[in-house]
Design an enzyme around this catalytic site. Sequence first.
Site, PDB file in Angstrom:
ATOM      1  N   LYS A  34      28.854   5.287 -25.415  1.00 36.14           N
ATOM      2  CA  LYS A  34      28.326   6.246 -26.569  1.00 36.14           C
ATOM      3  C   LYS A  34      28.158   7.822 -26.016  1.00 36.14           C
ATOM      4  O   LYS A  34      28.697   7.926 -24.885  1.00 36.14           O
ATOM      5  CB  LYS A  34      26.781   5.677 -26.796  1.00 36.14           C
ATOM      6  N   ARG A 213      24.528  -4.090 -20.180  1.00 39.35           N
ATOM      7  CA  ARG A 213      24.896  -3.095 -20.721  1.00 39.35           C
ATOM      8  C   ARG A 213      24.982  -1.859 -19.831  1.00 39.35           C
ATOM      9  O   ARG A 213      23.939  -1.374 -19.537  1.00 39.35           O
ATOM     10  CB  ARG A 213      24.070  -2.756 -21.963  1.00 39.35           C
ATOM     11  N   TYR A 255      22.434  40.710 -17.652  1.00 41.10           N
ATOM     12  CA  TYR A 255      21.337  41.382 -18.583  1.00 41.10           C
ATOM     13  C   TYR A 255      19.831  41.311 -18.069  1.00 41.10           C
ATOM     14  O   TYR A 255      19.523  40.631 -17.166  1.00 41.10           O
ATOM     15  CB  TYR A 255      21.323  40.586 -19.965  1.00 41.10           C
ATOM     16  N   MET A 303      26.156  34.298 -22.926  1.00 44.65           N
ATOM     17  CA  MET A 303      26.916  33.364 -23.567  1.00 44.65           C
ATOM     18  C   MET A 303      28.036  32.759 -22.898  1.00 44.65           C
ATOM     19  O   MET A 303      28.415  31.604 -23.171  1.00 44.65           O
ATOM     20  CB  MET A 303      26.944  33.854 -24.980  1.00 44.65           C
ATOM     21  N   ASP A 304      29.005  33.836 -22.206  1.00 45.29           N
ATOM     22  CA  ASP A 304      30.254  33.146 -21.893  1.00 45.29           C
ATOM     23  C   ASP A 304      30.509  33.317 -20.434  1.00 45.29           C
ATOM     24  O   ASP A 304      31.757  33.062 -20.064  1.00 45.29           O
ATOM     25  CB  ASP A 304      31.395  34.194 -22.751  1.00 45.29           C
TER      26      ASP A 304
HETATM   27  C1  LIG Z   1      20.643   0.323 -25.914  1.00 46.68           C
HETATM   28  C2  LIG Z   1      21.209   0.931 -24.605  1.00 46.68           C
HETATM   29  N1  LIG Z   1      21.870  -0.101 -23.838  1.00 46.68           N
HETATM   30  C3  LIG Z   1      22.490   0.503 -22.617  1.00 46.68           C
HETATM   31  C4  LIG Z   1      22.327   1.672 -22.419  1.00 46.68           C
HETATM   32  C5  LIG Z   1      22.998   2.260 -20.950  1.00 46.68           C
HETATM   33  O1  LIG Z   1      22.076   2.638 -20.131  1.00 46.68           O
HETATM   34  P1  LIG Z   1      22.403   3.418 -18.796  1.00 46.68           P
HETATM   35  O2  LIG Z   1      23.297   4.469 -18.896  1.00 46.68           O
HETATM   36  O3  LIG Z   1      21.066   3.300 -18.043  1.00 46.68           O
HETATM   37  O4  LIG Z   1      23.462   2.260 -18.160  1.00 46.68           O
HETATM   38  C6  LIG Z   1      21.696   2.846 -23.144  1.00 46.68           C
HETATM   39  C7  LIG Z   1      21.855   4.206 -22.900  1.00 46.68           C
HETATM   40  O5  LIG Z   1      20.735   4.772 -22.885  1.00 46.68           O
HETATM   41  C8  LIG Z   1      21.130   2.264 -24.558  1.00 46.68           C
HETATM   42  O6  LIG Z   1      20.598   3.125 -25.177  1.00 46.68           O
END
Ligand SMILES: Cc1ncc(COP(=O)(O)O)c(C=O)c1O
Length: 365
Positions: A34, A213, A255, A303-304
């Site tokens: 993701k 996961r 700045y 900013m840059d």
């Molecule tokens: C539902 C779910 N599963 C798994 C993960 C993966 O987590 P991590 O990066 O700690 O492995 C996430 C990330 O936040 C998540 O939202």
Amino acid sequence: MNLLATRIDLDAIAHNTRLLKDLVGDVLLMAVVKADAYGHGAARVAQVMAEHGADRFGVATLQEAISLREAGITKPILAWIWSPQEDVAEALALNIRLGVPSLAHAQALVDAAVPARVSVKVDTGLHRSGVDEADWEQVFTLLRDAEHLTVTGVFSHLACADEPDNPMNDEQAQALERAITLARSLGLEVPENHLCNSPGTLTRPDLHHELVRVGLAMYGLTPIPGVDPGLKPALSWISRILVVKPVRAGESTSYNHTWTADEDGWLAVVPAGYADGVPRAWQGQLQVGIGGKLYPQVGRVCMDQIVVSLGQNEFGVQAGDEAVLFGEGGMSATELAEATGTINYEIICRPTGRTVREYEGGIDL
Ligand SMILES: Cc1ncc(COP(=O)(O)O)c(C=O)c1O
């Protein structure tokens, strides 16, 4: 030549994937890609992960899942952030699996009347999204009775997995067991159940179920300092020095003149600013790696641009030299997170604005 780039080592991604797959043995490895693979570019790194042992992919949104399919990923993809008001037809046509985090989501899939594989996301204590225990039976029954739907499993997300001694981990594990038992007693097979993210995967093999996961660890970082099976960080954020110029004792830079040289020396100007994801609040916390040495960023983040103090410039830093904001040759993402009061997850998601991605490696090792 890019003035600001994330350099992503695909060999490190391959190494981490193999390492994690070996670590979990027969358990399925879902690579969480993701947020554009935590800033690494999902289309590219997912290919490498798929080649080196990832069995499944996990994303948040439907668009992320669709983009992965468009990038040629054919393995199962699970998306868990979507709205019951959203049109799921395109995602389902691409055989994307959906997490079901509420009764309304379950009802939307029943009403859509399109074949789909779904996993029920149950709330076991995070109290974010996930079906409340009071609704489990209703959701399981609704999905079971819809002939076009196949329930592949039940899953949940740990609230405190990066604190291995927190009793919440066991409480959530027990709640997931209750959900699986209930689903099975209602006639659902639920062959693929899962609970563990990176910290859970690294510290709780007893909770792996049929699938883990894993996000952060795929990119070579550990969520728990000291718990590291040999991961290799894959991403470095690199700029190039625009100018090196002298500064006299008593002169100030950037700045509001918040930093003043206390002796004659040299400054380097680096083209990365808050529009690129260097927060203004990093002032005074960031150390930039140049030629393998760390130099303090000084004065306001603009900013840059930022300014780096080279002291006497005894190592002869020049315009055109690489300046590492974090990663190999600079502060690690974890060190920068500690210095700036955040977590390494957020640091690797920082690079934006004019940053471009450069990939290295990726050839079979
Ligand atoms: C539902 C779910 N599963 C798994 C993960 C993966 O987590 P991590 O990066 O700690 O492995 C996430 C990330 O936040 C998540 O939202």
